[in-house]
Design a protein around this motif. Structure first.
Motif, short mmCIF file in Angstrom:
data_model
loop_
_atom_site.label_atom_id
_atom_site.label_comp_id
_atom_site.label_asym_id
_atom_site.label_seq_id
_atom_site.Cartn_x
_atom_site.Cartn_y
_atom_site.Cartn_z
N TRP A 130 -4.24 -3.29 -9.22
CA TRP A 130 -4.15 -2.18 -8.27
C TRP A 130 -5.46 -1.44 -8.17
O TRP A 130 -6.36 -1.59 -8.99
CB TRP A 130 -3.00 -1.24 -8.61
N SER A 131 -5.56 -0.66 -7.09
CA SER A 131 -6.73 0.19 -6.90
C SER A 131 -6.26 1.49 -6.28
O SER A 131 -5.21 1.55 -5.63
CB SER A 131 -7.77 -0.50 -6.02
N ASN A 132 -7.06 2.52 -6.50
CA ASN A 132 -6.72 3.85 -6.01
C ASN A 132 -7.95 4.47 -5.37
O ASN A 132 -9.03 4.46 -5.95
CB ASN A 132 -6.23 4.72 -7.17
N VAL A 133 -7.77 4.98 -4.16
CA VAL A 133 -8.78 5.79 -3.49
C VAL A 133 -8.05 7.01 -2.95
O VAL A 133 -7.17 6.90 -2.10
CB VAL A 133 -9.48 5.03 -2.34
N TYR A 134 -8.37 8.16 -3.50
CA TYR A 134 -7.78 9.45 -3.18
C TYR A 134 -6.26 9.36 -3.20
O TYR A 134 -5.66 9.32 -4.26
CB TYR A 134 -8.32 10.02 -1.86
N ASN A 135 -5.60 9.34 -2.04
CA ASN A 135 -4.14 9.37 -1.99
C ASN A 135 -3.51 8.00 -1.76
O ASN A 135 -2.31 7.90 -1.56
CB ASN A 135 -3.66 10.34 -0.91
N LYS A 136 -4.31 6.95 -1.80
CA LYS A 136 -3.80 5.60 -1.54
C LYS A 136 -3.84 4.76 -2.80
O LYS A 136 -4.81 4.79 -3.56
CB LYS A 136 -4.66 4.93 -0.46
N ASP A 143 0.86 -1.18 0.00
CA ASP A 143 0.00 0.00 0.00
C ASP A 143 0.89 1.23 0.00
O ASP A 143 1.77 1.35 0.86
CB ASP A 143 -0.90 0.02 1.23
N PHE A 144 0.68 2.11 -0.96
CA PHE A 144 1.40 3.37 -1.06
C PHE A 144 0.46 4.48 -0.62
O PHE A 144 -0.72 4.47 -0.98
CB PHE A 144 1.85 3.63 -2.51
N ARG A 145 0.97 5.45 0.13
CA ARG A 145 0.18 6.60 0.54
C ARG A 145 0.92 7.87 0.13
O ARG A 145 2.07 8.07 0.51
CB ARG A 145 -0.05 6.61 2.04
N PHE A 146 0.24 8.69 -0.65
CA PHE A 146 0.80 9.94 -1.16
C PHE A 146 0.17 11.13 -0.45
O PHE A 146 -0.77 10.97 0.32
CB PHE A 146 0.59 10.00 -2.68
N ARG A 147 0.68 12.32 -0.72
CA ARG A 147 0.14 13.52 -0.08
C ARG A 147 -1.26 13.88 -0.59
O ARG A 147 -2.06 14.46 0.14
CB ARG A 147 1.08 14.71 -0.29
N ASN A 148 -1.55 13.49 -1.83
CA ASN A 148 -2.83 13.87 -2.42
C ASN A 148 -3.12 12.98 -3.63
O ASN A 148 -2.30 12.15 -4.02
CB ASN A 148 -2.84 15.36 -2.80
N PHE A 149 -4.28 13.20 -4.23
CA PHE A 149 -4.70 12.42 -5.39
C PHE A 149 -3.79 12.65 -6.59
O PHE A 149 -3.46 11.73 -7.32
CB PHE A 149 -6.15 12.76 -5.75
N GLU A 195 -0.60 13.25 -6.74
CA GLU A 195 0.62 12.44 -6.62
C GLU A 195 0.32 10.96 -6.84
O GLU A 195 1.08 10.25 -7.51
CB GLU A 195 1.28 12.64 -5.26
N ALA A 196 -0.77 10.48 -6.27
CA ALA A 196 -1.13 9.07 -6.45
C ALA A 196 -1.36 8.76 -7.92
O ALA A 196 -0.89 7.75 -8.44
CB ALA A 196 -2.39 8.74 -5.63
N PHE A 197 -2.06 9.66 -8.61
CA PHE A 197 -2.35 9.45 -10.03
C PHE A 197 -1.08 9.56 -10.87
O PHE A 197 -0.89 8.78 -11.82
CB PHE A 197 -3.41 10.44 -10.51
N ALA A 198 -0.20 10.49 -10.54
CA ALA A 198 1.07 10.62 -11.27
C ALA A 198 1.90 9.35 -11.10
O ALA A 198 2.51 8.85 -12.07
CB ALA A 198 1.84 11.85 -10.79
N PHE A 199 1.94 8.81 -9.89
CA PHE A 199 2.64 7.56 -9.62
C PHE A 199 2.06 6.44 -10.49
O PHE A 199 2.79 5.69 -11.15
CB PHE A 199 2.51 7.21 -8.13
N MET A 200 0.73 6.32 -10.50
CA MET A 200 0.09 5.27 -11.28
C MET A 200 0.36 5.44 -12.78
O MET A 200 0.59 4.45 -13.48
CB MET A 200 -1.41 5.24 -11.00
N SER A 201 0.38 6.68 -13.24
CA SER A 201 0.65 6.92 -14.66
C SER A 201 2.06 6.49 -15.02
O SER A 201 2.27 5.83 -16.05
CB SER A 201 0.45 8.41 -14.99
N GLU A 202 3.02 6.85 -14.20
CA GLU A 202 4.41 6.44 -14.46
C GLU A 202 4.53 4.93 -14.45
O GLU A 202 5.16 4.33 -15.34
CB GLU A 202 5.34 7.06 -13.42
N CYS A 203 3.93 4.29 -13.46
CA CYS A 203 4.01 2.84 -13.35
C CYS A 203 3.28 2.15 -14.50
O CYS A 203 3.73 1.11 -15.00
CB CYS A 203 3.47 2.37 -12.02
N ALA A 204 2.17 2.73 -14.95
CA ALA A 204 1.42 2.14 -16.06
C ALA A 204 2.25 2.12 -17.33
O ALA A 204 2.24 1.14 -18.08
CB ALA A 204 0.12 2.91 -16.27
N LEU A 205 2.98 3.20 -17.59
CA LEU A 205 3.83 3.24 -18.78
C LEU A 205 4.94 2.19 -18.71
O LEU A 205 5.23 1.50 -19.69
CB LEU A 205 4.42 4.64 -18.95
N ALA A 206 5.55 2.06 -17.53
CA ALA A 206 6.61 1.06 -17.35
C ALA A 206 6.03 -0.36 -17.46
O ALA A 206 6.65 -1.25 -18.04
CB ALA A 206 7.30 1.25 -16.01
#
Length: 101
Positions: free
Chosen positions: A62-68, A33-39, A41-52
């Motif tokens: 994976w799943s995303n709820v707000y900053n998690k 489980d990753f926890r970011f400061r806000n949505f 950052e969480a979405f930017a993380f997921m975007s980077e990981c999706a490309l890789a």
């Protein structure tokens, strides 16, 4: 070969070296489980990981709820954890570190 299922000893050794990751209850996947400061950052993380993930042709559950972001990695075609999962976990840790996670 990277898509061959690893034995339990190799998995346990690898997970010890993967900060934040743990074996799933059934030992067929690794999870974090990753926890970011806000949505954003969480979405930017997921975007980077999706490309890789697309480049590696290995996609997380994976799943995303707000900053998690909850991640589960397993190679379904191999019936468990492979080197691809470990490589993806390392890449995700590196991506998260850019956000001080």
């Amino acid at each position: 070969m990277t898509n061959e299922r690893l034995d339990q000893a190799a998995i346990e050794d690898a997970v010890r070296d993967l900060t934040g990751w743990a074996l799933s209850d059934d030992h067929a996947a690794i999870t974090r489980d990753f926890r970011f400061r806000n949505f954003r950052e969480a979405f930017a993380f997921m975007s980077e990981c999706a490309l890789a993930a697309e480049k590696a042709d290995h996609h997380p559950e994976w799943s995303n709820v707000y900053n998690k972001v909850h991640v589960l990695l397993s190679t379904h075609s191999a019936g468990g954890i492979t080197r691809l999962d470990l490589e993806m976990a390392r890449m995700m840790n590196a991506a998260a570190a850019r956000f001080d996670v």
